[in-house]
Enzyme design. Sequence first.
Site, short mmCIF file in Angstrom:
data_model
loop_
_atom_site.label_atom_id
_atom_site.label_comp_id
_atom_site.label_asym_id
_atom_site.label_seq_id
_atom_site.Cartn_x
_atom_site.Cartn_y
_atom_site.Cartn_z
N SER A 213 7.44 2.51 -4.02
CA SER A 213 7.04 1.83 -2.79
C SER A 213 7.95 0.64 -2.54
O SER A 213 8.55 0.10 -3.47
CB SER A 213 5.60 1.36 -2.97
OG SER A 213 4.94 1.23 -1.74
N PRO B 139 4.46 7.76 4.84
CA PRO B 139 4.59 6.30 4.89
C PRO B 139 3.23 5.63 5.12
O PRO B 139 2.43 6.10 5.92
CB PRO B 139 5.51 6.06 6.09
CG PRO B 139 5.33 7.25 6.96
CD PRO B 139 5.00 8.41 6.05
N GLY B 140 2.98 4.56 4.40
CA GLY B 140 1.78 3.77 4.60
C GLY B 140 2.17 2.37 5.02
O GLY B 140 1.98 1.94 6.16
N ARG B 141 2.82 1.65 4.08
CA ARG B 141 3.19 0.25 4.30
C ARG B 141 4.03 0.06 5.57
O ARG B 141 3.80 -0.88 6.33
CB ARG B 141 4.01 -0.21 3.09
CG ARG B 141 4.34 -1.70 3.09
CD ARG B 141 5.43 -2.01 2.05
NE ARG B 141 5.15 -1.43 0.76
CZ ARG B 141 4.51 -2.03 -0.23
NH1 ARG B 141 4.09 -3.26 -0.10
NH2 ARG B 141 4.31 -1.40 -1.38
N ARG C 188 -1.58 -9.59 -3.48
CA ARG C 188 -0.24 -9.08 -3.78
C ARG C 188 0.68 -10.14 -4.38
O ARG C 188 1.55 -9.84 -5.17
CB ARG C 188 0.40 -8.45 -2.53
CG ARG C 188 -0.37 -7.22 -2.02
CD ARG C 188 0.41 -6.40 -1.01
NE ARG C 188 1.56 -5.75 -1.63
CZ ARG C 188 2.79 -6.20 -1.58
NH1 ARG C 188 3.06 -7.30 -0.89
NH2 ARG C 188 3.76 -5.57 -2.20
N TYR D 134 1.83 -8.78 -7.76
CA TYR D 134 3.20 -8.22 -7.76
C TYR D 134 4.26 -9.30 -7.62
O TYR D 134 5.42 -8.99 -7.39
CB TYR D 134 3.38 -7.23 -6.61
CG TYR D 134 2.32 -6.19 -6.49
CD1 TYR D 134 2.13 -5.24 -7.50
CD2 TYR D 134 1.50 -6.11 -5.38
CE1 TYR D 134 1.15 -4.27 -7.38
CE2 TYR D 134 0.52 -5.15 -5.25
CZ TYR D 134 0.35 -4.22 -6.26
OH TYR D 134 -0.61 -3.26 -6.13
N CYS E 150 -11.03 -19.87 -7.85
CA CYS E 150 -11.06 -20.76 -8.99
C CYS E 150 -10.01 -20.40 -10.04
O CYS E 150 -10.36 -20.11 -11.17
CB CYS E 150 -12.47 -20.72 -9.58
SG CYS E 150 -12.78 -22.20 -10.51
N GLU E 151 -8.77 -20.33 -9.63
CA GLU E 151 -7.68 -20.20 -10.61
C GLU E 151 -6.37 -20.60 -9.95
O GLU E 151 -6.19 -20.41 -8.74
CB GLU E 151 -7.61 -18.81 -11.21
CG GLU E 151 -7.31 -17.68 -10.27
CD GLU E 151 -7.28 -16.35 -11.03
OE1 GLU E 151 -8.36 -15.81 -11.28
OE2 GLU E 151 -6.17 -15.88 -11.39
N TYR F 167 -2.08 -2.89 2.07
CA TYR F 167 -2.46 -3.27 0.70
C TYR F 167 -2.96 -4.72 0.60
O TYR F 167 -2.79 -5.36 -0.43
CB TYR F 167 -1.29 -3.04 -0.27
CG TYR F 167 -0.77 -1.62 -0.21
CD1 TYR F 167 -1.56 -0.55 -0.64
CD2 TYR F 167 0.49 -1.33 0.30
CE1 TYR F 167 -1.10 0.76 -0.55
CE2 TYR F 167 0.96 -0.02 0.39
CZ TYR F 167 0.16 1.01 -0.04
OH TYR F 167 0.61 2.31 0.05
#
Length: 470
Positions: free
Chosen positions: A243, A324-326, A367, A371, A398-399, A428
Amino acid sequence: MRAHEAGALHGNDAAPTWLPYPSDVNTLIDGLWSRTPRRTEDGAVEVGGVSVARIAEEVGTPAFVLDEDDFRHRARAFRDAFAEAFRPLAGADVYYAGKAFLCGAVARWVEEDGLGLDVCTGGELAVALRAGFPGERIALHGNNKSLAEIRRALEAGVGRIVVDSLDEIDLVDAIAAELGLRAAVMLRVTTGVEAHTHEFIATAHEDQKFGLSLTGGTAFEAVRRVLVAEHLDLVGLHSHIGSQIFDTAGFEVAARRVLDLVAQVRDELDHTITQLDLGGGFGVMYNTQHTPSTPEALASGIAGIVEKQCHELELEVPHVSFEPGRAIAGPSTQTLYSVGTVKDVRLGGPHHRLYVSVDGGMSDNVRTALYDADYSCLLSGRVSEEQPEVVRVVGKHCESGDIVVKDEYLPADVRRGDLVSVPVTGAYCYSLASNYNHVPRPPVIAVKDGEIRTLIRRETEEDLLGLDVG
Ligand code: LLP
């Protein structure tokens, strides 16, 4: 590099080299936005003819704002480019990969625009069927389909089940027998090609869960078994290499390997495979580092590859499909956030960074954390004459790894109550959204010709509390 599990990428006190200093921090950078956004006279951005201020007022923030014309334009552009490039060969068609983002309205647009639909779970299949998507234009994927998913897909008459393992051949055959019908199947072949962004690796990437490996003859054995199975029809072979890919080199190697198998099946099993699916994966522009191809360039490049390789192997060119998606969903949408706390954090020496907190975060866009994705953003509710500052847009979770945009320039006077838009969040993001920290998921609204239409409503605390029945 991945975000450290404990949090942010500390110590990065300068803008990264890829991030250009903006000549005008108020500009909508070309290629980063969907088709319709522009600045209006009062300085606010409008999209689909609706100003972000009106969206914030009527819908609230955070919100996914989907530019309907953009989504449909891209879907049709892929459909037409591939049909055109493969017309002199054996034709091609396009399946929208619903995992990028799916809801009833999107399924209906995709249906009306003449694309197929790739689903990979019972849930995605349910959305498609409820929207009235015709079964024969649906492809069912999945490396671990349940019996119920296979049964439902067969009952709905899906055009193809993309079989992912040897044991699934027996499962689909048995369920088809039970239902008294024949199942159209494709076989997902693992070609050993792994592609991401500008790179691809053509060896040794077999160590993953998807597909039937070419190595060791597993894929060939799968073809043999499907051909002798009583209730299965072999539609063709499938390959998906990754991808966010920007060139055709990975497709070239993958297509070659799959076509070698087509030739082997012809020679050893005396069977002609007439269809190929080369998956999805076409990259989009998340920031100025990325240079995506047009659908036309991709289509003609891949058509040339397929034609040349078929010629070399003396094969008839198969009908080819793509998923295709994205590249269809991603650029259509921006996430609209409201700014809360702004903190000027000293990094040592003269360095500092503005941490701009927004009212969403990793629950609506994971993401960046997952990623190490680089997003971009814009002050969208107004323009500012202040100088650009490097900021980090963070969420409310909380991080410290809860980062939406790692590095971007915003005007130095960015403050509580401002609206910030993050483009290219159509793929996504909603589909990977969570309720981390019991934060309700944002709505997805479509904007077009000055109208707002809610596609997915905002989740409420009642929705969350309603699940808690113990
Ligand atoms: N076909 C198959 C078989 C796939 O597995 C995928 C994506 C696609 C098509 C669509 O790929 P696209 O054109 O959207 O790149 N969550 C990750 C992406 C995971 C992709 C999974 N499969 C991300 O946010 O980058």
